[in-house]
Motif scaffolding. Structure first.
Motif, PDB file in Angstrom:
ATOM      1  N   VAL A  92       0.824  -1.198   0.000  1.00 51.81           N
ATOM      2  CA  VAL A  92       0.000   0.000   0.000  1.00 51.81           C
ATOM      3  C   VAL A  92       0.866   1.259   0.000  1.00 51.81           C
ATOM      4  O   VAL A  92       0.553   2.258  -0.670  1.00 51.81           O
ATOM      5  N   TRP A  93       1.968   1.213   0.770  1.00 53.58           N
ATOM      6  CA  TRP A  93       2.858   2.372   0.809  1.00 53.58           C
ATOM      7  C   TRP A  93       3.416   2.698  -0.572  1.00 53.58           C
ATOM      8  O   TRP A  93       3.506   3.860  -0.955  1.00 53.58           O
ATOM      9  N   ASP A  94       3.777   1.688  -1.316  1.00 51.78           N
ATOM     10  CA  ASP A  94       4.293   1.899  -2.662  1.00 51.78           C
ATOM     11  C   ASP A  94       3.232   2.519  -3.564  1.00 51.78           C
ATOM     12  O   ASP A  94       3.517   3.421  -4.364  1.00 51.78           O
ATOM     13  N   GLU A  95       2.000   2.033  -3.442  1.00 53.79           N
ATOM     14  CA  GLU A  95       0.924   2.559  -4.274  1.00 53.79           C
ATOM     15  C   GLU A  95       0.660   4.044  -3.962  1.00 53.79           C
ATOM     16  O   GLU A  95       0.524   4.873  -4.874  1.00 53.79           O
ATOM     17  N   ILE A  96       0.616   4.369  -2.671  1.00 49.65           N
ATOM     18  CA  ILE A  96       0.302   5.746  -2.280  1.00 49.65           C
ATOM     19  C   ILE A  96       1.425   6.702  -2.688  1.00 49.65           C
ATOM     20  O   ILE A  96       1.190   7.759  -3.301  1.00 49.65           O
ATOM     21  N   LEU A  97       2.665   6.329  -2.357  1.00 49.23           N
ATOM     22  CA  LEU A  97       3.790   7.218  -2.659  1.00 49.23           C
ATOM     23  C   LEU A  97       4.052   7.310  -4.163  1.00 49.23           C
ATOM     24  O   LEU A  97       4.440   8.372  -4.658  1.00 49.23           O
ATOM     25  N   SER A  98       3.842   6.225  -4.892  1.00 49.57           N
ATOM     26  CA  SER A  98       3.996   6.278  -6.349  1.00 49.57           C
ATOM     27  C   SER A  98       2.927   7.170  -6.978  1.00 49.57           C
ATOM     28  O   SER A  98       3.205   7.919  -7.925  1.00 49.57           O
ATOM     29  N   LEU A  99       1.698   7.098  -6.454  1.00 51.75           N
ATOM     30  CA  LEU A  99       0.637   7.974  -6.945  1.00 51.75           C
ATOM     31  C   LEU A  99       0.973   9.435  -6.679  1.00 51.75           C
ATOM     32  O   LEU A  99       0.808  10.308  -7.555  1.00 51.75           O
ATOM     33  N   LEU A 100       1.485   9.724  -5.476  1.00 50.66           N
ATOM     34  CA  LEU A 100       1.866  11.095  -5.148  1.00 50.66           C
ATOM     35  C   LEU A 100       2.984  11.588  -6.067  1.00 50.66           C
ATOM     36  O   LEU A 100       2.941  12.729  -6.553  1.00 50.66           O
ATOM     37  N   THR A 101       3.974  10.727  -6.318  1.00 51.85           N
ATOM     38  CA  THR A 101       5.077  11.107  -7.208  1.00 51.85           C
ATOM     39  C   THR A 101       4.583  11.368  -8.622  1.00 51.85           C
ATOM     40  O   THR A 101       4.985  12.343  -9.264  1.00 51.85           O
ATOM     41  N   ASN A 102       3.684  10.503  -9.116  1.00 49.17           N
ATOM     42  CA  ASN A 102       3.175  10.674 -10.481  1.00 49.17           C
ATOM     43  C   ASN A 102       2.341  11.942 -10.617  1.00 49.17           C
ATOM     44  O   ASN A 102       2.362  12.601 -11.666  1.00 49.17           O
ATOM     45  N   VAL A 103       1.617  12.312  -9.562  1.00 48.49           N
ATOM     46  CA  VAL A 103       0.821  13.541  -9.602  1.00 48.49           C
ATOM     47  C   VAL A 103       1.736  14.755  -9.740  1.00 48.49           C
ATOM     48  O   VAL A 103       1.504  15.657 -10.556  1.00 48.49           O
ATOM     49  N   PHE A 104       2.836  14.763  -8.947  1.00 46.70           N
ATOM     50  CA  PHE A 104       3.762  15.891  -9.031  1.00 46.70           C
ATOM     51  C   PHE A 104       4.541  15.884 -10.344  1.00 46.70           C
ATOM     52  O   PHE A 104       4.971  16.943 -10.811  1.00 46.70           O
ATOM     53  N   LEU A 105       4.721  14.707 -10.936  1.00 50.65           N
ATOM     54  CA  LEU A 105       5.451  14.636 -12.199  1.00 50.65           C
ATOM     55  C   LEU A 105       4.690  15.297 -13.340  1.00 50.65           C
ATOM     56  O   LEU A 105       5.298  15.894 -14.235  1.00 50.65           O
ATOM     57  N   VAL A 106       3.370  15.192 -13.333  1.00 52.29           N
ATOM     58  CA  VAL A 106       2.585  15.719 -14.451  1.00 52.29           C
ATOM     59  C   VAL A 106       2.202  17.177 -14.246  1.00 52.29           C
ATOM     60  O   VAL A 106       1.655  17.806 -15.157  1.00 52.29           O
ATOM     61  N   ILE A 107       2.505  17.736 -13.080  1.00 53.77           N
ATOM     62  CA  ILE A 107       2.190  19.149 -12.844  1.00 53.77           C
ATOM     63  C   ILE A 107       3.226  20.013 -13.551  1.00 53.77           C
ATOM     64  O   ILE A 107       4.428  19.820 -13.361  1.00 53.77           O
ATOM     65  N   PRO A 108       2.827  20.952 -14.371  1.00 59.00           N
ATOM     66  CA  PRO A 108       3.805  21.875 -14.990  1.00 59.00           C
ATOM     67  C   PRO A 108       4.415  22.776 -13.930  1.00 59.00           C
ATOM     68  O   PRO A 108       3.725  23.610 -13.328  1.00 59.00           O
ATOM     69  N   ALA A 109       5.715  22.615 -13.696  1.00 54.89           N
ATOM     70  CA  ALA A 109       6.357  23.255 -12.548  1.00 54.89           C
ATOM     71  C   ALA A 109       6.419  24.775 -12.682  1.00 54.89           C
ATOM     72  O   ALA A 109       6.052  25.503 -11.750  1.00 54.89           O
ATOM     73  N   LEU A 110       6.888  25.274 -13.836  1.00 51.15           N
ATOM     74  CA  LEU A 110       7.109  26.716 -13.970  1.00 51.15           C
ATOM     75  C   LEU A 110       5.812  27.513 -13.872  1.00 51.15           C
ATOM     76  O   LEU A 110       5.768  28.513 -13.130  1.00 51.15           O
TER      77      LEU A 110
END
Length: 336
Positions: A108-126
């Motif tokens: 479950v920890w992998d699923e939650i943290l991977s989801l959080l990482t993927n959400v931040f990856l697709v956010i346009p940073a600038l």
């Protein structure tokens, strides 16, 4: 000292150049504001000192307000590196925590943290950086550090997670589990030492990202314009139309400083990659075969392909030698 000497000898040439170049900027950040000849914000009331080109009194010239460009540069290097290094430390710590925890615990920890990482990856940073800093009431160093670090950890976390997934299934990790080692001890003493080069490369990448982002944000006015960083120097030079006025000494020094810091970090990152990859380490070696340099990662050379064809004069003289007759003799034939 002997250990440091051994580490220095093992570093690739690119990493050595990067260390020396970045070390010079660190030294300038430490002692620069102390040796700055003038206060960076001091405006000289004399009109004759406005936009003065470099001279013995002002080594890098003055701005439109008579401010010393050299003093602004020395102070700006410290402020820019302080911000970038703090962002690098915070973002790299988040990357290690999220990446290692996600891969090692799994489930479950992998699923939650991977989801959080993927959400931040697709956010346009600038664009998000511009929105957040544009609506914050305070545009000082601390809000910029928090926002940059909060949007700069996801790439490192993804890479560290992938590396941890390959390490956790190795025999020495299974042996540590069987002997009853605690999870935190396995992570800190078994997994993380095998990821030092990867963590260092992630830190260097994050520092480079922080420098580029902070300079870009300051250049468009989304920073504390009362403080002197390399980005605010470029902002004021652009606002006063230094390029149109021909005041190259106003915008070139901070621009060159940013470029050289970025070059040093790129060289460091390339050197760390080479140090952490066995194949890249092997590619540093070469040998000479038939007078030509052959790298260790090249295909096995064929001697006949390495030996070049002789020139006209050499071929003409060779035709009179006995070896030329032996070369032209068919296999099993007799020399007559």
């Amino acid at each position: 000292m002997r250990i440091l000497g051994n580490i220095w000898r093992e570093l690739p040439l690119k990493a050595k150049v990067g260390v020396v170049l970045f070390g010079l900027f660190i030294l300038a950040a430490i002692i620069g504001p102390e040796v700055a000849p003038y206060a960076p914000g001091y405006s000289n009331p004399s009109i004759s000192l406005s936009l003065q080109p470099p001279s013995s009194q002002y080594l890098l010239g003055t701005t439109q307000s008579g401010q010393d460009v050299l003093s602004q540069l020395l102070v700006g290097i410290r402020l820019t590196l302080e911000l970038a290094l703090l962002v690098g430390v915070i973002a790299t710590a988040l990357s290690v925590i999220v990446g290692v925890t996600s891969a090692f615990l799994g489930g479950v920890w992998d699923e939650i943290l991977s989801l959080l990482t993927n959400v931040f990856l697709v956010i346009p940073a600038l664009p998000l950086l511009i929105l957040l800093l544009g609506y914050l009431p305070n545009r000082g160093q601390l809000p910029t550090i928090i926002v940059l670090a909060g949007l700069g950890w996801q790439w490192g976390a993804r890479v560290i997670r992938a590396q941890t997934l390959t390490i956790r299934n190795r025999d020495f990790i299974a042996a540590s589990r069987e002997t009853g080692e605690k999870t935190w001890r396995i992570i800190f003493f078994e997994i993380m030492p095998n990821e030092v080069s990867l963590i260092a490369a992630s830190f260097v990448n994050t520092v480079l990202y922080a420098i580029a982002a902070s300079v870009a944000l300051a250049f468009i006015g989304l920073a504390d314009l009362n403080s002197w960083s390399l980005g605010t120097m470029l902002y004021w030079a652009q606002s006063a139309q230094a390029l149109e006025l021909g005041a190259w000494w106003w915008f070139l020094p901070p621009g060159i400083a940013v470029a050289l810091i970025g070059t040093a970090l790129v060289l460091l990152n390339t050197g760390f990659d080479e140090l952490g990859s066995p194949r890249l380490r092997a590619s540093r070696g070469s040998a000479r075969v038939a007078g030509k340099k052959v790298w260790a990662t090249d295909p096995t050379p064929v001697l006949a392909m390495l030996v070049g064809s002789p020139g006209r004069v050499t071929g003409f003289l060779h035709s009179f030698s006995r070896s030329s007759l032996l070369d032209n003799t068919p296999a099993g034939g007799e020399l007559r």
